[in-house]
Design a protein around this motif. Structure first.
Motif, PDB file in Angstrom:
ATOM      1  N   TRP A 261       0.821  -1.207   0.000  1.00 39.96           N
ATOM      2  CA  TRP A 261       0.000   0.000   0.000  1.00 39.96           C
ATOM      3  C   TRP A 261       0.858   1.261   0.000  1.00 39.96           C
ATOM      4  O   TRP A 261       0.480   2.276  -0.593  1.00 39.96           O
ATOM      5  N   LEU A 273      -7.992   5.488  -0.477  1.00 40.46           N
ATOM      6  CA  LEU A 273      -8.407   5.895   0.867  1.00 40.46           C
ATOM      7  C   LEU A 273      -9.922   5.812   1.003  1.00 40.46           C
ATOM      8  O   LEU A 273     -10.443   5.430   2.057  1.00 40.46           O
ATOM      9  N   ARG A 274     -10.648   6.160  -0.046  1.00 42.10           N
ATOM     10  CA  ARG A 274     -12.115   6.094   0.008  1.00 42.10           C
ATOM     11  C   ARG A 274     -12.606   4.643   0.033  1.00 42.10           C
ATOM     12  O   ARG A 274     -13.530   4.302   0.766  1.00 42.10           O
ATOM     13  N   THR A 277     -10.542   2.408   3.367  1.00 45.27           N
ATOM     14  CA  THR A 277     -10.501   2.887   4.743  1.00 45.27           C
ATOM     15  C   THR A 277     -11.844   3.524   5.093  1.00 45.27           C
ATOM     16  O   THR A 277     -12.707   3.692   4.226  1.00 45.27           O
ATOM     17  N   MET A 279     -11.808   6.586   6.571  1.00 42.64           N
ATOM     18  CA  MET A 279     -11.457   7.975   6.822  1.00 42.64           C
ATOM     19  C   MET A 279     -12.523   8.915   6.265  1.00 42.64           C
ATOM     20  O   MET A 279     -13.147   8.644   5.236  1.00 42.64           O
ATOM     21  N   ILE A 284      -9.532  12.890   3.536  1.00 47.24           N
ATOM     22  CA  ILE A 284      -9.090  12.260   2.286  1.00 47.24           C
ATOM     23  C   ILE A 284      -8.791  13.331   1.238  1.00 47.24           C
ATOM     24  O   ILE A 284      -7.779  13.264   0.538  1.00 47.24           O
ATOM     25  N   GLU A 288      -5.162  13.706  -0.620  1.00 44.24           N
ATOM     26  CA  GLU A 288      -4.974  13.486  -2.052  1.00 44.24           C
ATOM     27  C   GLU A 288      -4.535  14.755  -2.774  1.00 44.24           C
ATOM     28  O   GLU A 288      -4.077  14.688  -3.915  1.00 44.24           O
ATOM     29  N   ALA A 298       0.840  10.731   2.725  1.00 40.29           N
ATOM     30  CA  ALA A 298      -0.506  10.206   2.505  1.00 40.29           C
ATOM     31  C   ALA A 298      -0.449   8.700   2.231  1.00 40.29           C
ATOM     32  O   ALA A 298      -1.319   7.941   2.682  1.00 40.29           O
ATOM     33  N   LEU A 302      -2.309   5.697   4.261  1.00 42.75           N
ATOM     34  CA  LEU A 302      -3.082   4.670   3.568  1.00 42.75           C
ATOM     35  C   LEU A 302      -2.610   3.283   3.974  1.00 42.75           C
ATOM     36  O   LEU A 302      -3.409   2.407   4.333  1.00 42.75           O
ATOM     37  N   GLU A 305      -3.540   2.482   7.664  1.00 41.25           N
ATOM     38  CA  GLU A 305      -4.973   2.315   7.912  1.00 41.25           C
ATOM     39  C   GLU A 305      -5.505   1.017   7.304  1.00 41.25           C
ATOM     40  O   GLU A 305      -6.319   0.327   7.924  1.00 41.25           O
TER      41      GLU A 305
END
Length: 416
Positions: A261, A273-274, A277, A279, A284, A288, A298, A302, A305
């Protein structure tokens, strides 16, 4: 978890996990009336699921977050047949004993993703062999097979693509779509399941199950798919240079999982991330938007998480700490993948090429030799320049020998 609501499809869309739905308005209405039970099936072809499966596993998580009840189907029955989707050749048939072993191992992959309890929205895991193994051939053909036409079955991508490439498709595989459709019918009858989810390549199979159930019982069912996920460069999710990125820690060390990752392409950070995770969107969006070297922070978030979700927070922090040590200069070996080697073997001396093969960093001595010539191998952070070098007891530092290929792949040999 929240109470039943109509937020499931909007949640999938917000997390970039939505591709299409058979009846979006009807599904919203079902959520408004009460708890919606939905399922995804996973065949037991290996001892662990992989990152490619994690895409749909997160759909089950979103269902539970939206107040629905997830069912995980482990395909003890369908694995005996083999899904032809996306395959150029027939899958190797596994013995019932091997399927059972894989099934038990796969169950661990869901522990951190879903809440399994006795509550109304608690996840459950079911083996479709419970009903498929009991089917009688002639009654099944009369009661179920009559609802399927060969004409339509030949139009499905899983069949059509195999035939167009003139690859053999066995009668056994040809029946897979009927069995998957029958799963939906059984789950509707047994568990009041109203929703099947999956990747967009499963759309035809999902629709089959909906239509079969409508014809047999008249129940109204729904299907939702997510996009098939590739990286920004077009690579398939779930693969690395070393092979499949397995979810179970006995198949892939925590450090290697975290590192997969961490190596995410810049353009994929926000999307991953969407999807992978929980978050919040504002955070996010902030991550990004980072550019240059800052995007690496970032990627670390990622990696940590996702690893925490799949392997647990402690494993994620160990992997992150190990990575910080390797790239930050402290050189800590804690958290790195390791293998145990007999102390007598190390004392006798191991050829450096053989050591890297044993560690799984290279597949063959020839590849190890090529890496030496390219300057890609290191022992205890020192470059290997002699392919005939011997690793022995003198190389043991702080109870271990660190082998590295490039900057990001490390394995520790521990005398035992």
């Amino acid at each position: 978890m929240s109470s039943p609501n109509q937020d499931f499809v909007p949640l999938l869309k917000a997390r970039q996990q939505f591709h299409q739905c058979t009846d979006e308005a009807g599904l919203d209405t079902a959520f408004a009336k009460g708890i919606v039970t939905g399922y995804i099936g996973y065949d037991c072809t290996a001892p662990s699921l992989h990152v490619g499966n994690l895409v749909t596993m997160m759909m089950l998580r979103r269902l539970q977050q939206a107040g629905g009840k997830p069912i995980v189907i482990v395909g003890g029955g369908t694995t005996k047949v083999g899904d032809p989707s996306g395959k150029d050749e027939t899958r190797q048939l596994l013995t019932p004993e091997k399927i059972g072993e894989n099934m038990a191992s796969i169950q661990r992959s869901f522990a951190g993703l879903l809440r399994f309890d006795g509550s109304p929205t608690g996840a459950v895991m079911i083996n479709n062999a419970d009903w498929l193994d009991r089917l009688e051939y002639i009654p099944f053909l009369r009661d179920v097979g009559r609802h399927f036409t060969i004409n339509r079955m030949l139009t499905f991508d899983s069949v059509k693509s195999r035939l167009e490439r003139e690859q053999p498709l066995t009668f056994l595989e040809f029946n897979y779509m009927i069995m998957q459709a029958y799963d939906f019918l059984e789950l509707s009858n047994r568990h009041h399941c109203k929703l099947q989810m999956g990747g967009s390549d499963q759309w035809g199979n999902i629709v089959n199950g909906i239509e079969l159930t409508r014809r047999v019982t008249g129940a109204e069912l729904f299907g939702v798919t997510c996009p098939l996920l590739t990286t920004a460069s077009g690579a398939k999710m779930g693969k690395s240079v070393a092979g499949a990125v397995w979810l179970n820690d006995d198949m892939l060390p925590d450090f290697d999982f975290w590192q997969y990752w961490r190596n995410t392409e810049d353009a994929d950070v926000g999307r991953f991330l969407r999807i992978f995770t929980d978050m919040a969107e504002p955070e996010i969006a902030r991550l990004e938007a980072l550019a240059g070297a800052e995007i690496n922070e970032a990627k670390k978030i990622l990696a940590t998480e996702v690893t925490a979700l799949v392997r647990g927070r402690a494993a994620a922090e160990r992997a992150e700490g190990a990575a910080s040590g390797q790239f930050g200069g402290s050189g800590s070996l804690e958290g790195l993948p390791h293998i145990d080697v007999a102390r007598s073997e190390i004392e006798a001396g191991i050829g450096v090429l053989a050591a890297f093969v044993k560690a799984g960093l290279v597949p063959t001595n020839s590849e190890a030799r090529r890496q030496v010539q390219a300057g890609g191998l290191r022992v205890n952070d020192q470059a290997v320049t002699d392919e005939r070098a011997i690793i022995g007891a003198a190389d043991v530092q702080e109870g271990a020998i660190k082998l590295s290929m490039g900057k990001k792949r490390h394995v520790v040999l521990r005398p035992s």
